[in-house]
Design a protein around this motif. Sequence first.
Motif, PDB file in Angstrom:
ATOM      1  N   LEU A   5       5.639   2.457  -8.063  1.00 29.02           N
ATOM      2  CA  LEU A   5       5.683   1.029  -7.779  1.00 29.02           C
ATOM      3  C   LEU A   5       6.184   0.227  -8.963  1.00 29.02           C
ATOM      4  O   LEU A   5       6.003   0.617 -10.113  1.00 29.02           O
ATOM      5  CB  LEU A   5       4.283   0.511  -7.408  1.00 29.02           C
ATOM      6  CG  LEU A   5       3.599   1.129  -6.193  1.00 29.02           C
ATOM      7  CD1 LEU A   5       2.196   0.551  -6.040  1.00 29.02           C
ATOM      8  CD2 LEU A   5       4.404   0.894  -4.932  1.00 29.02           C
ATOM      9  N   THR A   6       6.794  -0.913  -8.654  1.00 29.57           N
ATOM     10  CA  THR A   6       7.043  -1.925  -9.668  1.00 29.57           C
ATOM     11  C   THR A   6       5.812  -2.828  -9.742  1.00 29.57           C
ATOM     12  O   THR A   6       4.927  -2.783  -8.872  1.00 29.57           O
ATOM     13  CB  THR A   6       8.266  -2.790  -9.309  1.00 29.57           C
ATOM     14  OG1 THR A   6       7.980  -3.511  -8.097  1.00 29.57           O
ATOM     15  CG2 THR A   6       9.502  -1.933  -9.109  1.00 29.57           C
ATOM     16  N   ALA A   7       5.762  -3.668 -10.765  1.00 28.37           N
ATOM     17  CA  ALA A   7       4.635  -4.597 -10.888  1.00 28.37           C
ATOM     18  C   ALA A   7       4.590  -5.542  -9.696  1.00 28.37           C
ATOM     19  O   ALA A   7       3.504  -5.841  -9.162  1.00 28.37           O
ATOM     20  CB  ALA A   7       4.751  -5.377 -12.196  1.00 28.37           C
ATOM     21  N   ALA A   8       5.747  -6.013  -9.254  1.00 29.56           N
ATOM     22  CA  ALA A   8       5.787  -6.936  -8.119  1.00 29.56           C
ATOM     23  C   ALA A   8       5.307  -6.262  -6.835  1.00 29.56           C
ATOM     24  O   ALA A   8       4.600  -6.875  -6.022  1.00 29.56           O
ATOM     25  CB  ALA A   8       7.204  -7.476  -7.938  1.00 29.56           C
ATOM     26  N   GLN A   9       5.689  -5.013  -6.624  1.00 26.69           N
ATOM     27  CA  GLN A   9       5.237  -4.291  -5.437  1.00 26.69           C
ATOM     28  C   GLN A   9       3.720  -4.105  -5.450  1.00 26.69           C
ATOM     29  O   GLN A   9       3.056  -4.238  -4.420  1.00 26.69           O
ATOM     30  CB  GLN A   9       5.953  -2.943  -5.349  1.00 26.69           C
ATOM     31  CG  GLN A   9       7.421  -3.059  -4.962  1.00 26.69           C
ATOM     32  CD  GLN A   9       8.195  -1.778  -5.180  1.00 26.69           C
ATOM     33  OE1 GLN A   9       7.768  -0.884  -5.929  1.00 26.69           O
ATOM     34  NE2 GLN A   9       9.354  -1.667  -4.548  1.00 26.69           N
ATOM     35  N   MET A  10       3.164  -3.817  -6.625  1.00 27.80           N
ATOM     36  CA  MET A  10       1.717  -3.666  -6.724  1.00 27.80           C
ATOM     37  C   MET A  10       1.017  -4.988  -6.422  1.00 27.80           C
ATOM     38  O   MET A  10       0.010  -5.022  -5.693  1.00 27.80           O
ATOM     39  CB  MET A  10       1.345  -3.167  -8.125  1.00 27.80           C
ATOM     40  CG  MET A  10      -0.144  -2.920  -8.318  1.00 27.80           C
ATOM     41  SD  MET A  10      -0.752  -1.582  -7.268  1.00 27.80           S
ATOM     42  CE  MET A  10      -2.526  -1.713  -7.553  1.00 27.80           C
ATOM     43  N   ARG A  11       1.548  -6.088  -6.955  1.00 23.72           N
ATOM     44  CA  ARG A  11       0.944  -7.396  -6.675  1.00 23.72           C
ATOM     45  C   ARG A  11       1.000  -7.715  -5.181  1.00 23.72           C
ATOM     46  O   ARG A  11       0.057  -8.269  -4.612  1.00 23.72           O
ATOM     47  CB  ARG A  11       1.655  -8.481  -7.479  1.00 23.72           C
ATOM     48  CG  ARG A  11       1.319  -8.482  -8.954  1.00 23.72           C
ATOM     49  CD  ARG A  11       1.770  -9.768  -9.635  1.00 23.72           C
ATOM     50  NE  ARG A  11       3.215  -9.955  -9.571  1.00 23.72           N
ATOM     51  CZ  ARG A  11       4.058  -9.494 -10.488  1.00 23.72           C
ATOM     52  NH1 ARG A  11       3.596  -8.814 -11.539  1.00 23.72           N
ATOM     53  NH2 ARG A  11       5.360  -9.701 -10.378  1.00 23.72           N
ATOM     54  N   ALA A  12       2.110  -7.355  -4.554  1.00 26.61           N
ATOM     55  CA  ALA A  12       2.260  -7.625  -3.124  1.00 26.61           C
ATOM     56  C   ALA A  12       1.253  -6.831  -2.299  1.00 26.61           C
ATOM     57  O   ALA A  12       0.691  -7.342  -1.314  1.00 26.61           O
ATOM     58  CB  ALA A  12       3.686  -7.301  -2.683  1.00 26.61           C
ATOM     59  N   ILE A  13       1.013  -5.590  -2.685  1.00 24.92           N
ATOM     60  CA  ILE A  13       0.038  -4.762  -1.968  1.00 24.92           C
ATOM     61  C   ILE A  13      -1.364  -5.357  -2.110  1.00 24.92           C
ATOM     62  O   ILE A  13      -2.119  -5.458  -1.130  1.00 24.92           O
ATOM     63  CB  ILE A  13       0.078  -3.318  -2.504  1.00 24.92           C
ATOM     64  CG1 ILE A  13       1.391  -2.646  -2.108  1.00 24.92           C
ATOM     65  CG2 ILE A  13      -1.112  -2.505  -1.985  1.00 24.92           C
ATOM     66  CD1 ILE A  13       1.630  -1.316  -2.796  1.00 24.92           C
ATOM     67  N   GLU A  14      -1.713  -5.768  -3.326  1.00 23.19           N
ATOM     68  CA  GLU A  14      -3.027  -6.383  -3.545  1.00 23.19           C
ATOM     69  C   GLU A  14      -3.150  -7.684  -2.766  1.00 23.19           C
ATOM     70  O   GLU A  14      -4.173  -7.944  -2.122  1.00 23.19           O
ATOM     71  CB  GLU A  14      -3.237  -6.650  -5.034  1.00 23.19           C
ATOM     72  CG  GLU A  14      -3.410  -5.399  -5.862  1.00 23.19           C
ATOM     73  CD  GLU A  14      -3.485  -5.686  -7.354  1.00 23.19           C
ATOM     74  OE1 GLU A  14      -4.189  -4.929  -8.053  1.00 23.19           O
ATOM     75  OE2 GLU A  14      -2.857  -6.658  -7.818  1.00 23.19           O
ATOM     76  N   ALA A  15      -2.098  -8.508  -2.814  1.00 20.18           N
ATOM     77  CA  ALA A  15      -2.143  -9.794  -2.126  1.00 20.18           C
ATOM     78  C   ALA A  15      -2.278  -9.611  -0.619  1.00 20.18           C
ATOM     79  O   ALA A  15      -3.026 -10.351   0.048  1.00 20.18           O
ATOM     80  CB  ALA A  15      -0.885 -10.605  -2.455  1.00 20.18           C
ATOM     81  N   ALA A  16      -1.569  -8.625  -0.065  1.00 20.38           N
ATOM     82  CA  ALA A  16      -1.650  -8.370   1.376  1.00 20.38           C
ATOM     83  C   ALA A  16      -3.048  -7.923   1.772  1.00 20.38           C
ATOM     84  O   ALA A  16      -3.580  -8.336   2.820  1.00 20.38           O
ATOM     85  CB  ALA A  16      -0.613  -7.324   1.781  1.00 20.38           C
ATOM     86  N   ALA A  17      -3.658  -7.076   0.951  1.00 17.49           N
ATOM     87  CA  ALA A  17      -5.018  -6.608   1.254  1.00 17.49           C
ATOM     88  C   ALA A  17      -6.016  -7.756   1.202  1.00 17.49           C
ATOM     89  O   ALA A  17      -6.919  -7.857   2.041  1.00 17.49           O
ATOM     90  CB  ALA A  17      -5.414  -5.503   0.273  1.00 17.49           C
ATOM     91  N   ILE A  18      -5.857  -8.647   0.221  1.00 17.73           N
ATOM     92  CA  ILE A  18      -6.758  -9.801   0.099  1.00 17.73           C
ATOM     93  C   ILE A  18      -6.543 -10.770   1.255  1.00 17.73           C
ATOM     94  O   ILE A  18      -7.492 -11.267   1.865  1.00 17.73           O
ATOM     95  CB  ILE A  18      -6.541 -10.495  -1.263  1.00 17.73           C
ATOM     96  CG1 ILE A  18      -6.996  -9.576  -2.397  1.00 17.73           C
ATOM     97  CG2 ILE A  18      -7.289 -11.824  -1.319  1.00 17.73           C
ATOM     98  CD1 ILE A  18      -6.583 -10.052  -3.784  1.00 17.73           C
ATOM     99  N   ALA A  19      -5.262 -11.046   1.595  1.00 20.51           N
ATOM    100  CA  ALA A  19      -4.954 -11.989   2.670  1.00 20.51           C
ATOM    101  C   ALA A  19      -5.461 -11.498   4.022  1.00 20.51           C
ATOM    102  O   ALA A  19      -5.846 -12.298   4.882  1.00 20.51           O
ATOM    103  CB  ALA A  19      -3.440 -12.220   2.728  1.00 20.51           C
ATOM    104  N   SER A  20      -5.486 -10.173   4.215  1.00 17.42           N
ATOM    105  CA  SER A  20      -5.943  -9.609   5.489  1.00 17.42           C
ATOM    106  C   SER A  20      -7.460  -9.615   5.621  1.00 17.42           C
ATOM    107  O   SER A  20      -7.986  -9.335   6.694  1.00 17.42           O
ATOM    108  CB  SER A  20      -5.428  -8.180   5.633  1.00 17.42           C
ATOM    109  OG  SER A  20      -6.088  -7.317   4.707  1.00 17.42           O
ATOM    110  N   GLY A  21      -8.142  -9.916   4.540  1.00 16.19           N
ATOM    111  CA  GLY A  21      -9.601  -9.900   4.558  1.00 16.19           C
ATOM    112  C   GLY A  21     -10.212  -8.535   4.319  1.00 16.19           C
ATOM    113  O   GLY A  21     -11.437  -8.374   4.382  1.00 16.19           O
TER     114      GLY A  21
END
Length: 527
Positions: A5-21
């Motif tokens: 992963l790139t740093a941006a891809q990792m942030r996106a994965i974390e953000a998606a998990a948080i946004a989904s609840g």
Amino acid sequence: MTELLTAAQMRAIEAAAIASGEVTGLELMKRAGRGVVEAIFEEWPELRATSHRAVVLCGPGNNGGDGFVVARLLKEWGWEVEVFLYGDPEKMPPDARVNYERWRGMGEVVAFNDKATAHLVEREPPSLVVDAFFGTGLTRDIGRIVRETSEALWMHVSIHRGRIVAIDIPSGICADSGKDLGRALPATLTVSFHKKKLGHLIGEGPVHSFRTVIADIGLPDRSERGRVSLTNADETFLRKSRQPQHHKYSHGHALIVSGTSGRGGAARLAARGALRIGAGVVTVGCPLDAIPEHAARLDAVMLRGVADGLGLEETLEDGRINALCVGPGLGLDARGREVVAVVLESRGRPRPTVGRGLPRRSVVLDADALTILSQNPDLFAALHGACVLTPHAGEFARLFPDIAEKLAAPATKGPAYSKVDATREAAKRAGCVVLFKGPDTVIADPTGRCAINSAHYDRAAPWLATAGSGDVLAGFITGLLARGFSPFDAACTGAWLHVECALSFGPGLIAEDLPEELPKVFRVLGV
């Protein structure tokens, strides 16, 4: 293949998990801190037994928040813990600020400034230093204070055989390129999360960490197009067919084009590699005066006189030849240029169908062939999708001088231009697969598909730095092409097996040992 992963891809994965609840940011930070402590105790079980002293260096972002969790957990374990903060706590992200306040309920936070260096290096070194300064989010120089203290602290701790643990990635290393953004703090152990980042495996990233492990923090595994993978070997495709009607030509015929007498060793190494990796037939094509030299050293490999470009054209009338290796020991004279020209022009010629699934002729261009391409733009323009280029850094710079210049430029901010970026750009320009060699070998095709073959950490094989090892790699790839592998898969699998053979043999390796180690590697793989 394992994705990186790139740093941006990792942030996106974390953000998606948080946004989904599925999880909160605070819970992810808690899991990360726990994963770091568990990794520390797994790496050094002796640290579980008694109380020790730790210094935790926290930065102003979420990496610092992970550090405060680690500090709290070690304190609860009975350790003496000192915590330093670089930056203003009022400006910390919300989740990091929560963990800052929780630590404040247990212990002091010391401002990380010019006085910190003296405080840290004048005392007995701690059992453990935790680097939670910046992590993967760093996009700038780490700053004078951090840089100077990091250097002094590393010297102080390493002299006393202390341990430095980096959270996510050693501070100062660009997570996307592995480039040092300002004298990064080396780590004895790096603990990252979910998946490895590109910077763990390319550039200076692996040099700044003796070991890197991944802690599972419960994030979903979401695969996306465009990600970079780690190479491996597909045992299913490596197995030769056991169908009784198959014969040697069913597994391909590889032609290795050699240079003049006295320059044949490289071609023989490539030929042996192609034969051992499973090509059904391997032929060395060489000038007539070189045949006795090859005949004295080769038995299962056939020989064919190839005096010049016309001789190669005649040889390629044999439609069973489906893979070629050109360059090792070829020479840079007129014959060499003729040979490269003929090879690149032969791709579209009709040939009889021999064996099911064999591709049109594929070509590996290595060594002298790469220099010839760099000197002849018309030949470079003739490259096609069935070609594989295998340059080392010097050859890459000759072929793609502007790309190499960008790659060599000092990094001042991130994401910095990386070896992955350079190889992808080169593959797109050449219109074929490019395998950019090194301990951090990167393979890319014109579509942007990319993989890293890392020879670092537990796969470090420094004895591969020996004359002729690249010729064997070219032979491995050629043999896999002959067997029907796609150019990209042949390059990835060949590079992976190349390192596995070196690891299997160990210190004292010379190039001749690599093909002979393949049977042992195949047995381990169950092939």
